[in-house]
Design an enzyme around this catalytic site. Structure first.
Site, PDB file in Angstrom:
ATOM      1  N   HIS A 163       0.996  -1.229   0.016  1.00  0.00           N
ATOM      2  CA  HIS A 163       0.112   0.011   0.252  1.00  0.00           C
ATOM      3  C   HIS A 163       0.804   1.338   0.129  1.00  0.00           C
ATOM      4  O   HIS A 163       1.519   1.909   1.106  1.00  0.00           O
ATOM      5  CB  HIS A 163      -0.974   0.105   1.339  1.00  0.00           C
ATOM      6  N   ASP A 169      -8.801   3.189  -3.887  1.00  0.00           N
ATOM      7  CA  ASP A 169      -8.394   3.717  -2.813  1.00  0.00           C
ATOM      8  C   ASP A 169      -8.560   4.988  -2.411  1.00  0.00           C
ATOM      9  O   ASP A 169      -8.324   5.963  -3.379  1.00  0.00           O
ATOM     10  CB  ASP A 169      -6.767   3.332  -2.532  1.00  0.00           C
ATOM     11  N   ASN A 226      -4.648   6.223  -7.286  1.00  0.00           N
ATOM     12  CA  ASN A 226      -5.336   7.582  -7.185  1.00  0.00           C
ATOM     13  C   ASN A 226      -4.285   8.484  -7.929  1.00  0.00           C
ATOM     14  O   ASN A 226      -4.023   9.543  -7.403  1.00  0.00           O
ATOM     15  CB  ASN A 226      -5.592   7.922  -5.956  1.00  0.00           C
ATOM     16  N   LEU A 258       2.434   6.482  -5.030  1.00  0.00           N
ATOM     17  CA  LEU A 258       3.782   7.030  -5.656  1.00  0.00           C
ATOM     18  C   LEU A 258       3.482   8.351  -6.519  1.00  0.00           C
ATOM     19  O   LEU A 258       4.428   9.130  -7.153  1.00  0.00           O
ATOM     20  CB  LEU A 258       4.223   6.004  -6.878  1.00  0.00           C
ATOM     21  N   ASP A 293       0.800   2.655   3.549  1.00  0.00           N
ATOM     22  CA  ASP A 293      -0.070   3.679   3.130  1.00  0.00           C
ATOM     23  C   ASP A 293       0.725   4.885   3.006  1.00  0.00           C
ATOM     24  O   ASP A 293       0.254   6.083   3.331  1.00  0.00           O
ATOM     25  CB  ASP A 293      -1.270   4.026   4.283  1.00  0.00           C
ATOM     26  N   HIS A 326      -5.536  -0.565   5.621  1.00  0.00           N
ATOM     27  CA  HIS A 326      -5.367  -0.048   6.720  1.00  0.00           C
ATOM     28  C   HIS A 326      -6.679   0.132   7.995  1.00  0.00           C
ATOM     29  O   HIS A 326      -7.241   0.833   7.997  1.00  0.00           O
ATOM     30  CB  HIS A 326      -5.151   1.596   6.501  1.00  0.00           C
ATOM     31  N   ASN A 369      -6.198   9.304   6.962  1.00  0.00           N
ATOM     32  CA  ASN A 369      -7.431   8.622   6.844  1.00  0.00           C
ATOM     33  C   ASN A 369      -7.256   7.278   6.801  1.00  0.00           C
ATOM     34  O   ASN A 369      -6.540   6.696   5.456  1.00  0.00           O
ATOM     35  CB  ASN A 369      -8.534   9.247   5.775  1.00  0.00           C
TER      36      ASN A 369
END
Lengths: 333, 435
Positions: B70, B162, B104, B73, B315, B242, B288
Site C-alpha cells: 500500500h 483507494d 489515485n 507514488l 499507506d 489500513h 484517513n
C-alpha cells in the site's frame, strides 16, 4: 505586582492557570470604569497596532475588540475575509506572514477551523488572541462570562462551588467548551444539557456533568447559560423541529419557575427569541445578557493590556491612568 | 554473472519457518542455495574464486525482501509530491524490494496505458519491483467496472478505488465476483461516507476537546462488515486496507474463522500512535483512517499476533507543504512511511509485544500471499529479493534526509533501533546504507 503575566498569546482557557484567570478578571474589573468616564480613552497602548483578522462574520466580537483597542489608544485595523474566497486566495499562513511584515503588535483572529490561532501563534512573533476558532475555544467570551457572574455575586472567589448549567448545542459550541474549562477551573460545578445529538462524546473529560433533562437540571443552577441554536443543524438530524427544541431546551418562564429565585441568565448572543430563550426571560431581571456585552469590552481591554502592555512600561502607564480601586483589584489574590 | 554469497548471517524466513545461521548463495538473480553456515567450507572457496562476491553478514539479519502492498507514488499527475523514482528510492532505503502503488494518480490508473506507464517507469529504474494496483471502477466513480483483465495484462496485481469506498453495495458485489474470475484481490478502503461527514480525526474525547469534527470508529466497521459479507456471498478475494479499529478487527477475525476469503493490513502509524498525538493540531498526524484510541491500537497489535492482521503496509502518502502547511480541517490526509516502517515496527519487538518472526512474516510472505505474488520467500529458485537488516543500528528519523519528497511523517525525531543496511532486488544490490 507579584508575578507578571508572562504570555505571548491568548489561545484558549485550557492553557490558563487559575492565577492568570484571576489576574485577567481583576484587570478587566478595573477597566470597566473607563467605559463610565466622559472621555473613554486611556493612553496605555499608544503606538501599538492591533489587527482584527476575521474569517467568519462577526459583529459583536469584532466591534468589541475594535473598541477595546481604540479605548486603549492602540491603532486597530479590521480585516474581514469572506470565507468563500479562502480556498482561491492565499493561504492563512501567507496572509499572516504578510500582516506581520507590517509589524503589528497583536493579531486577533477568528477562524472557522479549530486550531488556527495555535497555528498562527507558531508562525508569528507578535501576540495572537483567539477570538473564536471552529468548535474549539472562544476564551474572551468565557472570561467575560466569568466576569459577569463574579461582578453580580461580588467577587471572583464566589465562583467557587457555584452551579453552572449550559444548555444547547454543546457539540458545536466553542463558547461552551471555553466556559466549561473556565468555570470548572474556578471551582464551579458545570453541567451541560441538551439532546444527546448535541452533547459530544467525552465532554465530561473537560470537567462537567451531562444531563439531558433541562426541567430537572434548571432547579439546582445558580447560572443558566443558553447557547444559540443554529437552525441548519435540523437538516443534519440533530433535532426534529424548532418547536420541539424550544419545548425541551428553550428557557421560558415555565422552566424558569423551577429555578432559584436569584438565578443568573446568560447568553453569548445573538439570541433567537422564542427559540432557545423566550422574550420575557431574555428581557427579564435575571438576564445579564447586555451586562455580558459591556464586560466583553473590559475583558478585551484587559487582554490587550496584559499581553501588550508589557512589564516595563505597561504597568506604570496603566497605574497612571487607573484609579486606586483598579490597582487594588489587580492585586486580588 | 557473479555469484553472491551472503555469509554467516541470521536468516529469518517465516515462509519456511527458517531461523538460524545460514549462508545464502545467489546466482542469476535467483536464490541458488541456503546452507548451514560453516566457517571452514564454502567461504574460503568463495574468497579465492574471482567469480564470487562475498558479503560478510555476521551479526546481521537476512530476510526475504520486504513487501509494501500500500503506497502512493503520485506519478503520473502529482510529481511535485512524489515520483516513481523518488518513491522507489525511498522504498529500497527502507528495505522494501516490492511495492504496490495505488491507482489515485492523475489520470487515474483505470486503464492499461496508465498501468503500462507505471510498470515501465518502475522497470527502467531498476530499483524495487513496482507493481500497480488498478482501479475497481472507472474514474473512481463507483458506478462502472474497469476493464480488469486489461489492467491485469498491463501489470496490475490487485484492484482498489483507494481513498474512496465503493458506496454502492451492488457494484462492490459485482466487482468481487468479476475479479474472482481473474483471481484478483479487491482492496477495500472501508468507510461509510455518511458517518465520516467531513470529520478530521477520530471521534472521542480528544476530538471533543480540540473542537475537531470526529470520525466514529463505526464509519469503518460498518463498511468492513458489508464488504466481508459480500466477499462471503461471492467468494471473491477481499483485502481490507489500513484497518484502524477494534470493531473492524472483530468482524474480520470472525469472518476468517468462517473461512471467508479476507485478508487485512495495519499501518505502522496506527500500530504506534493514538488520537492523543493530534493534541497540538499537527497536520503530520492527520490521515484517513485517523489515529484511533488506545484500545484500538492495542487490538491492532494483538491482531498481528493472532493473524487477524496479515500484513503491515505503510499507506505511504507523500504530500507537499501546500497540502500540509494549512489549517487542520483543510490539510490533506496521509503520512509517508516507506523509510520509517521497519524501524518503527521493530520497536514493538524491542518492547516484547511482537516477535521478530511475527513482524517479518507480516512484511514478507503474508503480503505476498494476500496479493498472490510469488515473492516474500527465500525458497531456492525464487527471485533473490533480500533485505539485510542491522537490528542494532541506532538512528534518528530526520525528514530532511528522506529520499521521498514527502516530509509529512508523524515520527520525526524518533530514535529507532534497527535499519535495512542493504537491499537486494533480483540479486542486485540496489541500496546500501553508507555508514
Amino acid at each position: 505586582m507579584p508575578d507578571t503575566f508572562n504570555r505571548k498569546d491568548l489561545l484558549g482557557i485550557e492553557d490558563l492557570s487559575v492565577e492568570e484567570i484571576v489576574k485577567i478578571l481583576g484587570s478587566a474589573a478595573s477597566f470597566r470604569e473607563v467605559a463610565e468616564r466622559d472621555i473613554k480613552k486611556v493612553p496605555t497602548l499608544r503606538g501599538k497596532t492591533i489587527i482584527n483578522l476575521f474569517y467568519e462574520p462577526s459583529t459583536r466580537t469584532r466591534t468589541s475588540f475594535e473598541i477595546a483597542a481604540k479605548r486603549m489608544s492602540a491603532d486597530a485595523i479590521n480585516i474581514a475575509v469572506a470565507s468563500s474566497s479562502i480556498k482561491k486566495g492565499e493561504t492563512l499562513k501567507d496572509t499572516a506572514l504578510n500582516l506581520e511584515a507590517m509589524s503589528p503588535d497583536c493579531i486577533v483572529v477568528r477562524h472557522g477551523s479549530s486550531g488556527t490561532p495555535q497555528m498562527l501563534a507558531r508562525y508569528l512573533k507578535c501576540s495572537v488572541i483567539n477570538a473564536g476558532d471552529g468548535l474549539h475555544e472562544h476564551p474572551s467570551q468565557a472570561l467575560l462570562d466569568m466576569l459577569t457572574v463574579s461582578n453580580r455575586l461580588g467577587g471572583i472567589e464566589k465562583l467557587d462551588g457555584l452551579r453552572i448549567l449550559i444548555v444547547g448545542d454543546v457539540a458545536h459550541s466553542r463558547v461552551a467548551r471555553s466556559n466549561i474549562l473556565g468555570f470548572s477551573k474556578m471551582g464551579a460545578h458545570v453541567t451541560v444539557c441538551g439532546p444527546p445529538t448535541m452533547i459530544p462524546v467525552g465532554i465530561e473529560h473537560l470537567g462537567c456533568d451531562v444531563n439531558h433533562d433541562m426541567t430537572a437540571a434548571v432547579k439546582d443552577a445558580d447560572v443558566v447559560m443558553m447557547l444559540r441554536l443554529q437552525l441548519e443543524r435540523q437538516a443534519a438530524g440533530l433535532f426534529p423541529s424548532p418547536r420541539e427544541y424550544a419545548k425541551l431546551y428553550g428557557l421560558d418562564s415555565l422552566k424558569l419557575k423551577r429555578a432559584k429565585k436569584d438565578v443568573i441568565i446568560l447568553h453569548p448572543g445573538p439570541i433567537n427569541r422564542g427559540l432557545e430563550i423566550s422574550p420575557e426571560v431574555a428581557d427579564g431581571p435575571w438576564s445579564l445578557i447586555l451586562e455580558q456585552v459591556a464586560n466583553g469590552l473590559a475583558v478585551r481591554m484587559a487582554l490587550f493590556y496584559l499581553l501588550l502592555g508589557g512589564v516595563k512600561d505597561g504597568i506604570s502607564n496603566a497605574n497612571k491612568s487607573l484609579n486606586p480601586d483598579g490597582v487594588r483589584l489587580l492585586n486580588l489574590r | 554473472m557473479k555469484r553472491l554469497l551472503l555469509k554467516g548471517g541470521r536468516v529469518l524466513d517465516p515462509s519456511r519457518s527458517v531461523d538460524g545461521l545460514y549462508d545464502v548463495i545467489v546466482f542469476g538473480g535467483k536464490v541458488a542455495s541456503i546452507k548451514a553456515s560453516d566457517d571452514q567450507a564454502s567461504p574460503s572457496e568463495a574468497e579465492t574464486d574471482a567469480g564470487w562476491e562475498g558479503i560478510d553478514c555476521a551479526g546481521l539479519l537476512i530476510v526475504p525482501g520486504l513487501i509494501d502492498i500500500h503506497t502512493h507514488l503520485r506519478e503520473p499527475g502529482f510529481e511535485y509530491k512524489e515520483t516513481i523514482k523518488t518513491g522507489t528510492e525511498a522504498a529500497v532505503a527502507g528495505g522494501f524490494t516490492t511495492i504496490l502503488c495505488m491507482a489515485n494518480t492523475e489520470p487515474i490508473n483505470d486503464n492499461g496505458s496508465v498501468s503500462r506507464f507505471i510498470v515501465r517507469q518502475g522497470h527502467d529504474l531498476k530499483l524495487a519491483n513496482v507493481l500497480p494496483i488498478g482501479a475497481v471502477t472507472t474514474g473512481f466513480k463507483g458506478s462502472q467496472l474497469t476493464e480488469m483483465a486489461e489492467l491485469q495484462e498491463a501489470g496490475c496485481v490487485a484492484l482498489s478505488d483507494d481513498g474512496l469506498p465503493i458506496t454502492d453495495a451492488a457494484i462492490m458485489r459485482r466487482a468481487l465476483e468479476y475479479a474472482k474470475g481473474l483471481d484478483l484481490t479487491v482492496i477495500s478502503h472501508a468507510e461509510e461516507p455518511a458517518l465520516v461527514a467531513g470529520g478530521a480525526m477520530h471521534e472521542g474525547d480528544v476530538s471533543t476537546r480540540l473542537g475537531l469534527k470526529g470520525i466514529p470508529s463505526e464509519a469503518e466497521s460498518v463498511m468492513v462488515a458489508r464488504d466481508v459479507l459480500l466477499s462471503e456471498l461471492t467468494g471473491g478475494k477481499l483485502h481490507v486496507a489500513h484497518v484502524s479499529t477494534k470493531g473492524a478487527l472483530d468482524i474480520i477475525r470472525e469472518a476468517k474463522k468462517r473461512g471467508v476469503n479476507v485478508t487485512a493490513e495495519a499501518s505502522p502509524h496506527h500500530l504506534m500512535l493514538t488520537d492523543h498525538a493530534v493534541s497540538d493540531y499537527g497536520t503530520e498526524f492527520k490521515m484517513n483512517p485517523p489515529l484511533r484510541a488506545g484500545d484500538d491500537r492495542a487490538a491492532l497489535r494483538a491482531a498481528i499476533k493472532d493473524g487477524t492482521i496479515d500484513t503491515i503496509a505503510t499507506d505511504h502518502a507523500p504530500h507537499s507543504s501546500i497540502e500540509k502547511d494549512v489549517e487542520f480541517d483543510s490539510a490533506a490526509n496521509g503520512v509517508v512511511g516507506l523509510e520509517t516502517s521497519l524501524g518503527v515496527v521493530l520497536r514493538l519487538v524491542d518492547k516484547g509485544e511482537l516477535t521478530l518472526a511475527e513482524v517479518i512474516r507480516a512484511m514478507t510472505i503474508n503480503p505476498a500471499i494476500a496479493m498472490g505474488l510469488e515473492k516474500g520467500t527465500l525458497q531456492v529458485g525464487r527471485d533473490a529479493d533480500i533485505t539485510i537488516i542491522d537490528l542494532n543500528k541506532e538512528w534518528t528519523v530526520e525528514p530532511e534526509n528522506f529520499k521521498t519528497k514527502g516530509r509529512n511523517t508523524p515520527f520525526a525525531g524518533w530514535k529507532l533501533k534497527g535499519r535495512a543496511i542493504r537491499t537486494i532486488v533480483g540479486g542486485r544490490t540496489v541500496f546500501e546504507l553508507i555508514a
